[in-house]
Design an enzyme around this catalytic site. Structure first.
Site, PDB file in Angstrom:
ATOM      1  N   TYR A   1      -5.491  68.713  54.756  1.00  0.00           N
ATOM      2  CA  TYR A   1      -4.269  69.278  54.165  1.00  0.00           C
ATOM      3  C   TYR A   1      -4.021  70.730  54.570  1.00  0.00           C
ATOM      4  O   TYR A   1      -2.921  71.084  54.991  1.00  0.00           O
ATOM      5  CB  TYR A   1      -4.266  69.075  52.644  1.00  0.00           C
ATOM      6  CG  TYR A   1      -4.049  67.608  52.279  1.00  0.00           C
ATOM      7  CD1 TYR A   1      -5.006  66.640  52.585  1.00  0.00           C
ATOM      8  CD2 TYR A   1      -2.880  67.175  51.672  1.00  0.00           C
ATOM      9  CE1 TYR A   1      -4.812  65.298  52.290  1.00  0.00           C
ATOM     10  CE2 TYR A   1      -2.670  65.834  51.361  1.00  0.00           C
ATOM     11  CZ  TYR A   1      -3.649  64.900  51.680  1.00  0.00           C
ATOM     12  OH  TYR A   1      -3.445  63.576  51.398  1.00  0.00           O
TER      13      TYR A   1
ATOM     14  N   HIS B   1       4.650  61.496  54.432  1.00  0.00           N
ATOM     15  CA  HIS B   1       5.301  61.926  53.179  1.00  0.00           C
ATOM     16  C   HIS B   1       6.398  62.960  53.444  1.00  0.00           C
ATOM     17  O   HIS B   1       6.599  63.884  52.651  1.00  0.00           O
ATOM     18  CB  HIS B   1       4.272  62.501  52.188  1.00  0.00           C
ATOM     19  CG  HIS B   1       3.243  61.518  51.728  1.00  0.00           C
ATOM     20  ND1 HIS B   1       3.386  60.757  50.600  1.00  0.00           N
ATOM     21  CD2 HIS B   1       2.040  61.163  52.264  1.00  0.00           C
ATOM     22  CE1 HIS B   1       2.306  59.989  50.448  1.00  0.00           C
ATOM     23  NE2 HIS B   1       1.494  60.213  51.443  1.00  0.00           N
TER      24      HIS B   1
ATOM     25  N   ASN C   1      -0.871  58.531  44.719  1.00  0.00           N
ATOM     26  CA  ASN C   1       0.171  57.598  45.148  1.00  0.00           C
ATOM     27  C   ASN C   1       0.575  56.709  43.980  1.00  0.00           C
ATOM     28  O   ASN C   1      -0.064  56.740  42.925  1.00  0.00           O
ATOM     29  CB  ASN C   1      -0.355  56.699  46.274  1.00  0.00           C
ATOM     30  CG  ASN C   1      -0.332  57.387  47.642  1.00  0.00           C
ATOM     31  OD1 ASN C   1       0.349  58.391  47.829  1.00  0.00           O
ATOM     32  ND2 ASN C   1      -1.071  56.840  48.582  1.00  0.00           N
TER      33      ASN C   1
ATOM     34  N   HIS D   1      -2.996  69.863  47.997  1.00  0.00           N
ATOM     35  CA  HIS D   1      -4.291  69.687  48.654  1.00  0.00           C
ATOM     36  C   HIS D   1      -5.270  69.046  47.659  1.00  0.00           C
ATOM     37  O   HIS D   1      -5.521  69.634  46.608  1.00  0.00           O
ATOM     38  CB  HIS D   1      -4.812  71.053  49.087  1.00  0.00           C
ATOM     39  CG  HIS D   1      -5.981  70.982  50.019  1.00  0.00           C
ATOM     40  ND1 HIS D   1      -6.940  69.998  49.952  1.00  0.00           N
ATOM     41  CD2 HIS D   1      -6.337  71.777  51.047  1.00  0.00           C
ATOM     42  CE1 HIS D   1      -7.829  70.199  50.903  1.00  0.00           C
ATOM     43  NE2 HIS D   1      -7.497  71.274  51.576  1.00  0.00           N
TER      44      HIS D   1
END
Ligand code: HDE
Length: 721
Positions: free
Chosen positions: A366, A79, A152, A343
């Site tokens: 994360y 990402h 997503n 996160h």
């Protein structure tokens, strides 16, 4: 006397300062070093003589260059390419029956959000239009702390277990020996991995569909992917799946267009989001939830903990619980978009996790990655990451610590500090984890309930309409034809045959594979027969009920809306001013965006003698960044446009990409001069979605608007293929 040459900029005077377009610094501010010392000359380094060597003593130069040398931080491992915006979230009502999360209770409450959209595989400077999943990460700055919904634009994932994530990403990233291809899954290592991971097939169907090439970030759905839990004040848990539904509908570009945009405007999605917000066209989504009572956990023929499965909307409807509006662009890309740290483990009381083995792995990843990306455990102090409520704890020190903690107490329990900061009871908003009973053996195993890898791949594929199915087949043909290792292609065709035989046959034919030759065990391949993959995929049955919600074309949101669609008007000197204005007013009254494309970059003289401001020169723009094309009347204008080779290219692309095209009076010459001309029937009928009513302007406008609302004229693909 010779004037001393210093090349030093004289300070602007007050009047010049007031005229400056940029107001980022106060107008009375001097240039200083980081230590606050005013700088007298920022153009010349300190030298021994005006032609002499530079002096190490020059603290101004050293400071400036040292800072510059360290301006980059590692990009996100996945990402990396993203764009973000600020906005707010507002709930529609009170859902305390399901969750005690306070930001979801009061329709008058506004929670600030920061949202980052991204592609997954490409590097930070890669194209926005890669065929890829899009990240849709939302940070809610709630009164009870930050809640991150890190989702997503596809509701499922490639893998079921977090341990496969590094493998998946290694496989999809550019191949390590030559670092190619950039931001693309069409290469051997990706498909090698996928062909050995049947659990990825459902996600592959989504990734090969047009969902992976969105028209805009503003026109994408978002999904939390995993099943989460809502927890109410009585500590009752309800399973929840999160959905974002875009007000502008879910739309995509076509693959040929995506590839062209990647060259013409690789920032297409970033620009689109930025400009929409700058123009006051604030994108909006509704937050939807699918709620499943705890008692129904085992009611489905898939496992709620399996991230490769959706809960079909036909089984559990989506209830809309609030809206999100993005209304402010970031002030600084690095400080905000780049440094924001999401996160999935940032939750607030009322929201909790399930044991989805992919989610569980994410909960570790994360913070870990952000420690190296942002360089210190204090990244929560970066403004974009700070919660809006006060934060107190006994964490101390570390690189780049901003807070100056006072006193000597930095431990708990303490008596010297009066026991402060003290723990919050549950009734006071203290977070308590859901008390799920766990009684199990410690094993490395995949649950039997995770083993059906194909039913939902079939459900997705069969729920697409014919156009969408064809696009999936085309995408697979494109991707797999870039794979050089034949056995990988063969394994993929074998997997596709488990979804739909005709699909497999079509792909096989295009790859030159005879389907009979590939009836080998699906899991063949080095490393594929380990214990963790021992479940042989079952051959999927066709589902009894299809899911209309899965089809973008068959399930349009606001089907009559053309808001923010970009329409190109092709014009040159002599264009008929009325023709421009009538269509422009009509489109703008429906909140579409009209851009005048001229044969020069400045302005056009209309037949009335008035001037028309040009937005883009025909030479520097392209049809692929527009949603439709209009050619106004005006003999001279049309003649000039016909002489430009770019005009036919513009129209040909718009035609090929199934976009609505309208021409008034003489404008028809441009249409007949393009590829469309070959498709005009002997009785002068224009192909679908191409309009040219000579006499009746109202009809022309109406037809054009209706076609734009459909987004694309898909039936045209039949004459093009
Ligand atoms: Fe992520 N993911 N992910 N992911 N993910 C990251 O965190 C990871 C997964 C998602 O705009 C990283 O700060 C693992 C699913 C988004 O800043 C990293 C696994 C979903 C973003 C990471 C997953 C996502 C990330 C990289 C499998 C959809 C961008 C930089 C166990 C629900 C957030 C960072 C932004 C980013 C790890 C799977 C969404 C490395 C280990 C499933 C939208 O920590």
């Amino acid at each position: 006397m010779k004037k001393k040459y210093t090349n030093s900029s004289e300070p602007f005077n007050k009047k010049q300062q007031d005229l400056a377009p940029e107001k980022s610094f106060g107008h009375d501010q001097y240039l200083t070093t980081n230590q606050g010392v005013k700088i007298n000359d920022d153009n010349n380094s300190l030298k021994a003589g005006d032609r002499g060597p530079s002096l190490l003593e020059d603290f101004i130069l050293r400071e400036k260059i040292t800072h510059f040398d360290h301006e980059r931080i590692p990009e996100r491992i996945v990402h990396a390419r993203g764009s973000a915006a600020h906005g707010y979230f507002q709930p529609y009502g009170n859902i305390s029956q399901y969750t005690k999360a306070r930001f979801l209770q009061d329709p008058n409450s506004i929670t600030p959000v920061f949202v980052r959209f991204s592609t997954v595989a490409g590097f930070r400077g890669s194209t926005d239009l890669a065929r890829d999943v899009r990240g849709f990460a939302v940070k809610f700055y709630t009164e009870e702390g930050n809640y991150d919904l890190v989702g997503n634009n596809v509701p499922v994932f490639f893998i079921q277990d977090a341990s496969k994530f590094p493998d998946l990403i290694h496989a999809v990233k550019p191949e390590p020996h030559h670092e190619m291809p950039q931001a693309a899954s069409a290469h051997d290592t990706f498909w090698d991995f996928i062909s050995l991971m049947p659990e990825s097939m459902h996600m592959i169907m989504w990734a090969m569909s047009d969902r992976a090439i969105p028209r805009s970030y503003r026109m994408m759905e978002g999904f939390g992917v995993h099943t989460f839990r809502f927890i109410n004040a009585e500590n009752k848990s309800t399973f929840v799946k999160f959905h974002w539904k875009p007000k502008l509908g879910t739309h995509a570009v076509v693959w040929d267009e995506a590839q062209k945009i990647s060259g013409k405007d690789p920032d297409f999605h970033r620009r689109d989001l930025w400009e929409a917000i700058e123009n006051g066209n604030y994108p909006e989504w509704e937050l939807g939830v699918q709620l499943i009572p705890e008692e129904d956990e085992h009611k489905f023929d898939f496992d709620l903990l399996d991230p490769t499965k959706i809960v079909p909307e036909e089984l559990v409807p989506v209830t809309l619980i609030g809206k999100m509006v993005l209304n402010k662009n970031p002030d600084n890309f690095f400080a905000e978009t780049e440094q924001v740290a999401f996160h999935p483990g940032h939750v607030v009381p009322g929201i909790d996790f399930t044991n989805d083995p992919l989610l569980q792995g994410r909960l570790f990843s994360y913070t870990d990655t952000q420690l190296s990306r942002l360089g210190s455990p204090n990244f929560h102090e970066i403004p974009i990451n700070r919660p809006i409520n006060a934060m107190h704890n006994n964490q101390r020190d570390g690189h780049m610590r901003q807070e100056i903690n006072t006193g000597r107490v930095s431990y708990f329990p303490n008596s010297l500090g009066g026991g402060c900061p003290y723990q919050a009871k549950m009734a006071e908003g203290g977070f308590t984890s859901y008390e799920e009973r766990i009684d199990a053996k410690k094993i490395r195993e995949r649950s039997e309930s995770f083993k059906d890898h194909f039913s939902q791949a079939v459900l997705f594929y069969e729920s697409q309409n014919e156009t969408e199915k064809q696009h999936i087949a085309n995408a697979l043909k494109f991707e797999l034809s870039k794979v050089e290792t034949v056995v990988i292609r063969e394994r993929m065709v074998g997997l596709l045959a488990k979804i739909n035989e005709n699909l497999a046959k079509e792909v096989a034919a295009s790859l030159g594979i005879v389907i009979k030759e590939i009836e080998k065990p699906i899991n063949q391949g080095i490393g594929a027969d380990t214990d963790s993959q021992k479940h042989e995929p079952t051959t999927a049955k066709k589902p009894e009920t299809l899911s209309k919600a899965l089809s973008m074309i068959e399930n349009p949101t606001n089907p009559n809306d053309i808001a923010t669609r970009m329409i190109a008007f092709l014009c040159s000197d002599g264009v008929n001013e009325d023709s421009v204005n009538i269509m422009k007013n009509e489109l703008e009254s429906k909140n579409a965006v009209v851009k005048i494309i001229g044969t020069n970059a400045n302005s056009i003289k209309c037949d009335s003698g008035n001037t028309l401001k040009v937005d883009f020169n025909l030479l520097s723009t392209t049809s692929v960044v527009f949603d439709g094309v209009f050619i106004p009347s005006g003999k001279e204008s049309v003649e000039k446009l016909v002489q430009q080779p770019q005009t036919a290219e513009f129209i040909n692309d718009a035609f090929k990409h199934c976009k609505p095209i309208a021409a008034e009076n003489e404008g028809i010459h441009i249409i007949s001069n393009s590829d469309i001309g070959k498709n005009i029937t002997s009785d002068q009928k224009l192909p679908a979605g191409v309009f040219s009513e000579k006499e009746n302007k109202t009809q022309l406008t109406e037809n054009f608007v209706n076609a734009l609302a459909k987004h694309r004229i898909w039936e045209r693909e039949k004459i093009l293929n």
